[in-house]
Enzyme design. Structure first.
Site, mmCIF file in Angstrom:
data_model
loop_
_atom_site.group_PDB
_atom_site.id
_atom_site.type_symbol
_atom_site.label_atom_id
_atom_site.label_comp_id
_atom_site.label_asym_id
_atom_site.label_seq_id
_atom_site.Cartn_x
_atom_site.Cartn_y
_atom_site.Cartn_z
ATOM 1 N N SER A 1 13.302 -14.885 58.189
ATOM 2 C CA SER A 1 12.471 -15.616 59.137
ATOM 3 C C SER A 1 11.321 -14.759 59.633
ATOM 4 O O SER A 1 11.447 -13.528 59.743
ATOM 5 C CB SER A 1 13.353 -16.004 60.325
ATOM 6 N N TYR B 1 20.576 -13.805 67.117
ATOM 7 C CA TYR B 1 20.230 -14.581 65.922
ATOM 8 C C TYR B 1 19.146 -13.859 65.121
ATOM 9 O O TYR B 1 19.281 -13.629 63.912
ATOM 10 C CB TYR B 1 19.746 -15.997 66.312
ATOM 11 N N LYS C 1 19.059 -11.812 61.175
ATOM 12 C CA LYS C 1 18.098 -11.926 60.063
ATOM 13 C C LYS C 1 17.655 -10.530 59.615
ATOM 14 O O LYS C 1 17.619 -10.227 58.423
ATOM 15 C CB LYS C 1 16.882 -12.764 60.487
#
Ligand code: UDP
Length: 341
Positions: free
Chosen positions: A126, A151, A155
Site C-alpha cells: 500500500s 495495519y 504492510k
C-alpha cells in the site's frame, strides 16, 4: 503445457475478486481461497457469473499452517497473489496483536510453502508505506515513513519479510505492488466493494450517502494546504488495478524480472481532491450528495499520489479508465446492492 495456476488468497474480497476475473480472462487457472471472515459469497458468485463457469473455491484460514501445507499438496501452484489480511486501520490500533498475528502469520505460512517449490509471490502492499511524502509524486525510491497504525506496519513488515525471504531462498521471486486508493467496481456490477458497517473509505461512504443508507458525508478537513483545502489522493480504478496484477504475475512467470524482488507503484499519477471527487460523482451520476465539512481525521496525510512510470515501463501497464467511468461503476454497484438487499 497446460495453463499456469495462480492461487489468490482472499479471493472473495474486493480486490481479490477483480484480480481473479482478470487472471481467468487472461488464460490463467485460478484457485480462490478465503476464510470469509470479512465478506460473504456475493463476490465469489459474481466472479463465476462474469466468467460463466465455477472456479475452485477453498474455504480456509491462511493462519492454519497444516491447512496451507495441504493446499499446496493438493494444487500445483505456479504463483500466489496474497490478499488475505485484516484491513481496518482503526481496529488495528485497538487490537494490534490481532493484526500482527493474522497478517504476518498468514503471509509467512504461504512463503514457507512457496519457497520449497521456488515459486512466485505477489504481495498486496500500500502507498501507506510512504506516509506524508516530502516530494510528490512518489516513486518507488521515495523514503518510507514509520507506519502510523499496526495495519500500515503489517504492510511494511510483509514487504521486509518478502525481501529477506527472496534474498535467502534461491528460486523464490517476489513482487510487491503498492496500491494508491483503489475505487470503483466491475463494469458488470456483479462484483464490488462490500464494506461491513460504516465505511471508512471515501467512495463507499459517498455511494451509501447517495442511496440513502447514510445521512451525510463528512469531508474531513477543508484547511489543508491544497488548492481547494481538501486532501489529495490518487484514486485508481479497481479493474485497472486488477490488470496490473496480471502484468506482474506474467512478468514473474515468464522470467522477465530484473531482480528477484521488485516493487511497483500502482496509481494513475493524477491527484484528485476529496471535493473534486464528490463533485465528479454528482455530475456523472446525476445525483446529489448531502455533505458537510468536518474536522480533519486523525492520521490522514495531506497529499499523496504516484509516479507510475516504473510500472508503465517494466510491466507495460497503465491506468486507462477515467475517474468518471470509475465513479459510474461504483454507483451502479451500490444500486445493484440495494436491489439485492
Ligand atoms: N474522507 C472523507 N470522508 C470520509 C472518508 C474519507 O473526507 O467519510 C477523505 C479522507 O480524509 C482522505 C480521502 O477521503 O482525504 C481518502 O480517504 P480513504 O479512507 O478512502 O483512503 P486513505 O487515503 O485514507 O487510505
Amino acid at each position: 503445457m497446460g495453463n499456469k495456476t495462480v492461487l489468490v488468497s482472499g479471493g472473495a474480497g474486493f480486490i481479490g475478486s477483480h484480480v481473479t476475473v482478470e487472471l481467468a480472462q487472461a488464460g490463467y487457472d485460478v484457485v480462490m481461497a478465503d476464510n470469509f471472515s470479512n465478506c460473504d459469497e456475493t463476490n465469489y458468485r459474481g466472479v463465476c457469473a462474469i466468467l460463466g463457469r465455477d472456479l475452485p473455491l477453498v474455504r480456509m484460514d491462511f493462519c492454519d499452517e497444516a491447512r496451507v501445507k495441504a493446499l499446496f499438496a493438493e494444487f500445483h501452484i505456479d504463483a500466489v497473489i496474497h490478499f488475505a489480511a485484516f484491513k481496518a486501520v482503526g481496529e488495528s490500533v485497538r487490537e494490534p496483536l490481532k493484526y500482527y498475528r493474522n497478517n504476518l502469520l498468514s503471509f509467512m505460512n504461504i512463503l514457507e510453502n512457496v519457497r520449497k517449490i521456488g515459486g512466485n509471490v505477489l504481495f498486496s502492499s500500500s502507498a501507506t508505506v510512504y506516509g506524508e511524502p516530502d516530494r510528490l509524486p512518489v516513486t518507488e525510491e521515495s523514503p518510507l515513513q514509520p507506519a502510523t497504525s499496526p495495519y500500515g506496519n503489517t504492510k511494511q513488515m510483509c514487504e521486509d519479510i518478502l525481501r529477506d525471504s527472496v534474498k535467502a531462498y534461491s528460486g523464490l521471486r517476489g513482487i510487491a505492488l503498492r496500491y494508491f486508493n483503489p475505487i470503483g467496481a466491475h463494469p458488470s456490477a456483479l462484483i464490488g466493494e462490500l464494506p461491513r458497517g460504516v465505511p471508512n473509505n471515501l467512495v463507499p461512504f459517498i455511494t451509501q450517502t447517495a442511496i440513502g443508507k447514510r445521512a451525510c458525508l463528512s469531508i474531513f478537513g477543508n484547511d489543508y494546504p491544497t488548492p481547494d483545502g481538501t486532501c489529495l489522493r490518487d484514486y485508481i480504478d479497481i479493474v485497472d488495478l486488477a490488470k496490473a496484477h496480471v502484468c506482474a504475475v506474467t512478468r514473474m512467470l515468464e522470467g522477465r524480472m530484473d531482480n528477484a524482488y521488485e516493487i511497483f507503484n500502482i496509481g494513475t499519477g493524477r491527484p484528485v481532491s476529496v471535493m473534486e471527487l464528490v463533485n465528479a460523482f454528482e455530475k456523472v451520476n446525476g445525483v446529489e450528495i448531502n455533505w458537510q465539512f468536518a474536522p480533519r481525521r486523525a492520521g490522514d496525510v495531506t497529499a499523496v499520489w504516484a509516479d507510475p512510470s516504473l510500472a508503465c515501463g517494466k510491466l507495460g501497464w497503465k491506468a486507462e479508465r477515467s475517474i468518471e467511468e470509475t465513479l459510474a461503476a461504483a454507483w451502479a454497484w451500490e444500486k445493484k446492492l440495494a436491489n439485492l438487499a
